[in-house]
Scaffold this motif. Sequence first.
Motif, PDB file in Angstrom:
ATOM      1  N   CYS A 118       0.798  -1.226   0.000  1.00 16.71           N
ATOM      2  CA  CYS A 118       0.000   0.000   0.000  1.00 16.71           C
ATOM      3  C   CYS A 118       0.832   1.277   0.000  1.00 16.71           C
ATOM      4  O   CYS A 118       0.386   2.303  -0.493  1.00 16.71           O
ATOM      5  N   ASN A 119       2.048   1.217   0.562  1.00 19.45           N
ATOM      6  CA  ASN A 119       2.862   2.413   0.722  1.00 19.45           C
ATOM      7  C   ASN A 119       2.010   3.484   1.406  1.00 19.45           C
ATOM      8  O   ASN A 119       1.501   3.249   2.488  1.00 19.45           O
ATOM      9  N   ASP A 120       1.820   4.652   0.798  1.00 21.43           N
ATOM     10  CA  ASP A 120       0.978   5.671   1.426  1.00 21.43           C
ATOM     11  C   ASP A 120      -0.405   5.765   0.773  1.00 21.43           C
ATOM     12  O   ASP A 120      -1.162   6.690   1.042  1.00 21.43           O
ATOM     13  N   ARG A 121      -0.748   4.787  -0.072  1.00 22.75           N
ATOM     14  CA  ARG A 121      -2.054   4.774  -0.760  1.00 22.75           C
ATOM     15  C   ARG A 121      -3.166   4.388   0.215  1.00 22.75           C
ATOM     16  O   ARG A 121      -2.990   3.556   1.088  1.00 22.75           O
ATOM     17  N   THR A 122      -4.308   4.990   0.024  1.00 22.88           N
ATOM     18  CA  THR A 122      -5.506   4.630   0.776  1.00 22.88           C
ATOM     19  C   THR A 122      -6.601   4.272  -0.212  1.00 22.88           C
ATOM     20  O   THR A 122      -6.935   5.070  -1.090  1.00 22.88           O
ATOM     21  N   LEU A 123      -7.129   3.063  -0.107  1.00 25.77           N
ATOM     22  CA  LEU A 123      -8.240   2.655  -0.971  1.00 25.77           C
ATOM     23  C   LEU A 123      -9.512   3.325  -0.476  1.00 25.77           C
ATOM     24  O   LEU A 123      -9.821   3.280   0.718  1.00 25.77           O
ATOM     25  N   LEU A 124     -10.234   3.925  -1.380  1.00 28.08           N
ATOM     26  CA  LEU A 124     -11.469   4.620  -1.026  1.00 28.08           C
ATOM     27  C   LEU A 124     -12.672   3.720  -1.274  1.00 28.08           C
ATOM     28  O   LEU A 124     -12.638   2.827  -2.102  1.00 28.08           O
ATOM     29  N   GLY A 125     -13.747   3.967  -0.557  1.00 28.34           N
ATOM     30  CA  GLY A 125     -14.988   3.254  -0.774  1.00 28.34           C
ATOM     31  C   GLY A 125     -15.152   2.010   0.088  1.00 28.34           C
ATOM     32  O   GLY A 125     -16.059   1.222  -0.140  1.00 28.34           O
ATOM     33  N   TYR A 126     -14.289   1.816   1.055  1.00 26.79           N
ATOM     34  CA  TYR A 126     -14.375   0.657   1.941  1.00 26.79           C
ATOM     35  C   TYR A 126     -14.460   1.131   3.383  1.00 26.79           C
ATOM     36  O   TYR A 126     -13.855   2.129   3.758  1.00 26.79           O
ATOM     37  N   ASP A 127     -15.197   0.380   4.205  1.00 30.21           N
ATOM     38  CA  ASP A 127     -15.289   0.713   5.632  1.00 30.21           C
ATOM     39  C   ASP A 127     -13.936   0.558   6.310  1.00 30.21           C
ATOM     40  O   ASP A 127     -13.524   1.392   7.096  1.00 30.21           O
ATOM     41  N   ARG A 128     -13.266  -0.539   5.997  1.00 32.12           N
ATOM     42  CA  ARG A 128     -11.981  -0.809   6.639  1.00 32.12           C
ATOM     43  C   ARG A 128     -11.093  -1.564   5.664  1.00 32.12           C
ATOM     44  O   ARG A 128     -11.522  -2.513   5.026  1.00 32.12           O
ATOM     45  N   VAL A 129      -9.852  -1.133   5.566  1.00 33.05           N
ATOM     46  CA  VAL A 129      -8.866  -1.786   4.714  1.00 33.05           C
ATOM     47  C   VAL A 129      -7.653  -2.107   5.574  1.00 33.05           C
ATOM     48  O   VAL A 129      -7.140  -1.237   6.294  1.00 33.05           O
ATOM     49  N   ILE A 130      -7.184  -3.338   5.501  1.00 38.05           N
ATOM     50  CA  ILE A 130      -5.954  -3.720   6.187  1.00 38.05           C
ATOM     51  C   ILE A 130      -4.818  -3.432   5.223  1.00 38.05           C
ATOM     52  O   ILE A 130      -4.722  -4.032   4.150  1.00 38.05           O
ATOM     53  N   ARG A 131      -3.971  -2.491   5.590  1.00 36.49           N
ATOM     54  CA  ARG A 131      -2.875  -2.049   4.725  1.00 36.49           C
ATOM     55  C   ARG A 131      -1.594  -2.779   5.119  1.00 36.49           C
ATOM     56  O   ARG A 131      -1.228  -2.805   6.292  1.00 36.49           O
ATOM     57  N   VAL A 132      -0.917  -3.366   4.109  1.00 40.71           N
ATOM     58  CA  VAL A 132       0.272  -4.178   4.363  1.00 40.71           C
ATOM     59  C   VAL A 132       1.401  -3.688   3.468  1.00 40.71           C
ATOM     60  O   VAL A 132       1.212  -3.508   2.263  1.00 40.71           O
ATOM     61  N   ASP A 133       2.580  -3.490   4.054  1.00 37.89           N
ATOM     62  CA  ASP A 133       3.718  -3.042   3.265  1.00 37.89           C
ATOM     63  C   ASP A 133       5.006  -3.453   3.982  1.00 37.89           C
ATOM     64  O   ASP A 133       4.990  -3.833   5.152  1.00 37.89           O
TER      65      ASP A 133
END
Length: 192
Positions: free
Chosen positions: A13-28
């Motif tokens: 994910c780096n500094d990206r944020t996925l939009l349109g989701y309640d919760r995203v587990i970001r892994v990097d």
Amino acid sequence: MQSDRKIVIDLGCNDRTLLGYDRVIRVDLNKTAPDIVISDFNNSSLPFPDNYADEIHCYHVLEHLQSPAKFLKEICRVAKPNADVFVAVPHYSAPVAYGDPSHLHQFSLLYFYYFGEKFKYEDCFRVKGHKFTILPTTLIRYADQPIPSLFKRFLAYWLQLIPNLLPPLIGDRLGGLFGGYHEMLVKMSTKK
């Protein structure tokens, strides 16, 4: 109490944020934000149990890995049956695919079909029970290419449209012949 919220994982994910989701587990690999889970995609398994995620996003990660095939199997392990998996990689005809020294691999559309449920040969890429259904793939042309003449605009339109209608059949051939595809967006569904 069972939660009905969709589990979405964003790998690399780096500094990206996925939009349109309640919760995203970001892994990097690097902790660029407090909520990021650290994982070395080359040297360890993903820190999730089997059949955990409903949806996985992996944008511009595979080309940096020592073994993209091994990592795709790991994605399949973590994904639930029929989970959606979205992968973006540079198309091999893009200069960035081979010009970036951190890119260890180049990809064609056919690469992902080795992991498809319709691939007939058992080989080193497949692990029994880890398969994908390959859904429509999108080839993206360079957006910043100047296209001055009407004829070139017409040609560029068809070079974008035709490969996306029949990508495995002619997309790679057109990419190699005309170049200019920047990336591939591949959508897969896990089959277990």
